[in-house]
Design an enzyme around this catalytic site. Sequence first.
Site, PDB file in Angstrom:
ATOM      1  CG  ASP A 117     -11.414 -51.316  -5.589  1.00  0.00           C
ATOM      2  OD1 ASP A 117     -10.966 -51.148  -4.435  1.00  0.00           O
ATOM      3  OD2 ASP A 117     -12.271 -50.601  -6.109  1.00  0.00           O
ATOM      4  CE1 TYR A 158      -2.124 -44.424   7.196  1.00  0.00           C
ATOM      5  CE2 TYR A 158      -0.889 -43.580   9.056  1.00  0.00           C
ATOM      6  CZ  TYR A 158      -0.953 -44.338   7.907  1.00  0.00           C
ATOM      7  OH  TYR A 158       0.171 -45.005   7.474  1.00  0.00           O
ATOM      8  CE  LYS A 192      -2.032 -47.961   8.329  1.00  0.00           C
ATOM      9  NZ  LYS A 192      -2.050 -48.977   7.284  1.00  0.00           N
TER      10      LYS A 192
HETATM   11  C1  AKB Z   1       2.171 -40.930   7.154  1.00  0.00           C
HETATM   12  O1  AKB Z   1       2.876 -39.961   7.427  1.00  0.00           O
HETATM   13  O2  AKB Z   1       0.937 -40.894   7.094  1.00  0.00           O
HETATM   14  C2  AKB Z   1       2.859 -42.252   6.931  1.00  0.00           C
HETATM   15  C3  AKB Z   1       3.004 -43.024   8.207  1.00  0.00           C
HETATM   16  C4  AKB Z   1       4.029 -42.634   9.178  1.00  0.00           C
HETATM   17  O3  AKB Z   1       2.303 -43.949   8.426  1.00  0.00           O
HETATM   18  N1  AKB Z   1       4.125 -42.060   6.319  1.00  0.00           N
END
Ligand code: AKB
Length: 320
Positions: free
Chosen positions: A53, A142, A146
């Site tokens: 994990d 996201y 990143k």
């Molecule tokens: C997403 O669409 O979240 C992924 C990416 C482009 O990082 N495929």
Amino acid sequence: MKNILVIGSVGQIGSELTLELRKRYGSSNVVAGFRSTKPTGELLESGPAEMIDATDAKLIADVVKKYKIDTIYNLAAILSAVGESKPQVAWNIGIGGLMNCLEVARENGCAVFTPSSIGAFGGGTPLDNTPQDTIMRPQTMYGVSKVAGELLSDYYYKRFGVDTRSVRYPGIISNVTLPGGGTTDYAVEIYYAAVKTGRFTCPLSAGTFLDMMYMPDAVKAAIDLMEADPDKLKHRNSFNVTAMSFDPEIISAEIKKHLPNFEMDYDVEPVKQAIADSWPNKMDDTAARQEWGWEPTWNLETMTQDMLKVIGEKHAKGLI
Ligand code: AKB
């Protein structure tokens, strides 16, 4: 001899990357790390597998010590669209998991590959020919994780000498394991729908251009970067890499060349559309080309031929 741990080995990238790493470095030298879903088939049978994990540093450290791991491919992540409905989970896995990998790597002398994404861009990024070094103010969890991951990985390299490397992947198209919860998933789903029903309802609007890449190139990018001469790397976390850029109309037209009766309509999903609108139309990947020789092998035409062939064969055998 490399001893490699892949965290997230049953995911879209992990399932194909793990098998390619086993081909190159020897099956017993590549450990398939999995969380809730156990590997099956060739992935399970061809080499060692361990429950990991990413949010549990001790589990990672135990496996790293047990197999004398020197390279970690850290692929655990929640993709962009799902990340918007579960931001805390996305952060815990994306950044908590990365921090654990970096600490274990620092203590055990491992190199670490962690994918970044076109999702790291946004909030003022130039969307055409997006430069390697530019404004990055994403507005999704996201993307935030990143960008933070890129900075954290560079920090561990500069501060502690951990050999961290990363690419900013575009949408990845594959015919082995389905992606889950990404904004670019439509570019995979369209091929399955074309073969199975001849129709597809697209969640992104016509004119939404995004960078994309076929899985064999995505696997090659990760391995080539980890094999690259460190003296030639001016950047580390993270490199723009792309293979093609298209919108839904262009991929649909390419599929129609093979399946003339294929039809596509639109039912735009606002969350995905807003995310896609903030991402590059096409990145400039000159730095990756110059610093470690990045060059994609597949384009939209060759990828479409291959996707329709492989998915068509699976469909004919009743596997999908
Ligand atoms: C997403 O669409 O979240 C992924 C990416 C482009 O990082 N495929």
